[in-house]
Design an enzyme around this catalytic site. Structure first.
Site, PDB file in Angstrom:
ATOM      1  N   GLY A 170       0.826  -1.206   0.000  1.00 24.07           N
ATOM      2  CA  GLY A 170       0.000   0.000   0.000  1.00 24.07           C
ATOM      3  C   GLY A 170       0.856   1.251   0.000  1.00 24.07           C
ATOM      4  O   GLY A 170       0.446   2.300   0.499  1.00 24.07           O
ATOM      5  N   GLY A 171       2.047   1.158  -0.578  1.00 23.37           N
ATOM      6  CA  GLY A 171       3.019   2.240  -0.507  1.00 23.37           C
ATOM      7  C   GLY A 171       2.671   3.498  -1.269  1.00 23.37           C
ATOM      8  O   GLY A 171       3.293   4.532  -1.042  1.00 23.37           O
ATOM      9  N   LEU A 188      -1.028   7.283   3.605  1.00 25.41           N
ATOM     10  CA  LEU A 188      -0.048   7.004   4.652  1.00 25.41           C
ATOM     11  C   LEU A 188       1.126   6.203   4.110  1.00 25.41           C
ATOM     12  O   LEU A 188       2.267   6.400   4.526  1.00 25.41           O
ATOM     13  CB  LEU A 188      -0.707   6.251   5.811  1.00 25.41           C
ATOM     14  N   GLY A 189       0.860   5.319   3.163  1.00 29.50           N
ATOM     15  CA  GLY A 189       1.893   4.428   2.647  1.00 29.50           C
ATOM     16  C   GLY A 189       3.096   5.152   2.084  1.00 29.50           C
ATOM     17  O   GLY A 189       4.247   4.754   2.309  1.00 29.50           O
ATOM     18  N   LYS A 201     -10.906  -5.055  11.360  1.00 31.81           N
ATOM     19  CA  LYS A 201      -9.534  -5.031  11.876  1.00 31.81           C
ATOM     20  C   LYS A 201      -9.337  -6.107  12.941  1.00 31.81           C
ATOM     21  O   LYS A 201      -8.251  -6.708  13.030  1.00 31.81           O
ATOM     22  CB  LYS A 201      -9.205  -3.643  12.434  1.00 31.81           C
ATOM     23  N   ARG A 216      -6.691  -9.160  13.088  1.00 30.03           N
ATOM     24  CA  ARG A 216      -5.881  -9.432  14.280  1.00 30.03           C
ATOM     25  C   ARG A 216      -5.993 -10.903  14.690  1.00 30.03           C
ATOM     26  O   ARG A 216      -4.984 -11.541  15.013  1.00 30.03           O
ATOM     27  CB  ARG A 216      -6.326  -8.549  15.444  1.00 30.03           C
ATOM     28  N   HIS A 238     -17.304   7.573  12.997  1.00 30.44           N
ATOM     29  CA  HIS A 238     -15.947   7.605  13.560  1.00 30.44           C
ATOM     30  C   HIS A 238     -15.676   8.971  14.193  1.00 30.44           C
ATOM     31  O   HIS A 238     -15.124   9.063  15.298  1.00 30.44           O
ATOM     32  CB  HIS A 238     -14.909   7.333  12.475  1.00 30.44           C
TER      33      HIS A 238
END
EC number: 1.23.1.2
Length: 311
Positions: free
Chosen positions: A10-11, A15-16, A138, A142, A270
């Site tokens: 995901g670069g 954020l990546g 998520k 995990r 959120h």
């Protein structure tokens, strides 16, 4: 001790790209997964080429090709995934299950950092729908990581500065007004705001640290734990002007969900948990999992420093 070799998945994302830069800046041999799904997205291709010019290695792979993921994972010691969990962009959290399978088969990874970087999903079982899906997914990832006994670190980075500080903590705004601001309730609920490159810097530091193995690490720069009112006051000092202020009650805020798309509803819930409930600051964090105490040498960006870019 030799620095770990790292694969960023995901670069080219928001954020990546910062994670790639931080990884290179800290001297790690850095691989960036070039997903075939990028296709003819010229901006992403150019970004990948710029990573290569900076010293990163591009490795082809696809979530639709298990063998390619396994071969990519075998090149490195650490895997960091930053694929999006934002509903209004591209919500791909469960794709990581394929990455977990590849890491388990490869058997060589010393640390996996999945795409978290927001609120700690383990503390969000009470979250409202439809935003709760992000946290539930998520937690599914995990569980898969832990069932496979993959060494890991989960990074809880709280609020991305660009999304929150840019709009003075107002939902749906990313540029600060010099005229007015709408406060969430009384504006006194505290949040935690982190520059995106600082998130990457702290994250890269955790991956070789034995103190962070199999733990959730919280990125909480102490000077950036502020209420919306405090953020607004900092902006007012910078522009030399007091903004006109109004208030949006909790009930009126939730009423905004009517008629919105599913993605915007998820984002709004959120925001509700952060700005009205105070879910980021209603619990204590031990020193051993507080990134700012683990890595006091990091010169993080303060709220005032961040807001100066908008002047």
């Amino acid at each position: 001790m030799a620095k770990s070799r790292v694969l960023i998945v995901g670069g080219t994302g928001y954020l990546g790209r910062r994670m790639v830069k931080a990884c290179l800046d800290q001297g790690h041999t850095t691989y960036v997964l070039h997903r075939q799904e990028v296709g003819v997205d010229i901006d992403k291709i150019q970004m990948l080429l710029s990573f290569k010019e900076q010293g990163a290695h591009l490795v082809e792979g696809s979530f639709n090709d298990h063998r390619s993921l396994v071969e990519a994972v075998k090149l490195v010691d650490v895997v960091i995934c930053t694929i999006s969990g934002v509903h209004i962009r591209s919500h791909q959290i469960l794709l990581q299950l394929k990455l977990v399978e590849a890491i388990e088969e490869a058997g060589n990874v010393k640390r996996f950092l999945p795409s978290e970087f927001g609120m700690d999903p383990a503390r969000m079982a009470h979250a409202m729908e439809p935003g709760r899906a992000t946290f539930d997914e998520k937690m599914v990832v995990r569980k898969a990581i832990e069932d496979a006994k993959i060494p890991h670190t989960y990074a809880s980075a709280n609020c991305f500065a660009g999304y929150f500080l840019g709009g003075l903590c107002q939902f749906g705004k990313i540029i600060p007004s010099k005229e007015s601001v709408i406060l969430s309730g009384d504006g006194n609920v505290k949040g935690i705001y982190v520059d995106e490159y600082d998130i990457a810097t702290y994250t890269i530091k955790t991956m070789d640290d034995p103190r962070t193995l199999n733990k959730t690490i919280y990125i909480r720069p102490p000077a950036n734990i502020l209420s919306q009112r405090e953020v607004v006051e900092i902006w007012e000092k910078l522009i030399g002007k007091v903004l006109d202020k109004s208030s949006l009650s909790e009930e009126d805020f939730l009423a905004l969900m009517k008629g919105l798309s599913h993605g915007h509803q998820a984002g709004l819930t959120h925001y509700y948990h952060v700005s009205y409930e105070g879910c980021l600051t209603n619990f204590e964090v031990e020193d051993g999992v507080d990134a700012s105490k683990l890595y006091p040498q990091v010169n993080y960006t303060t709220v005032s420093e961040y807001l100066k870019r908008y002047l």
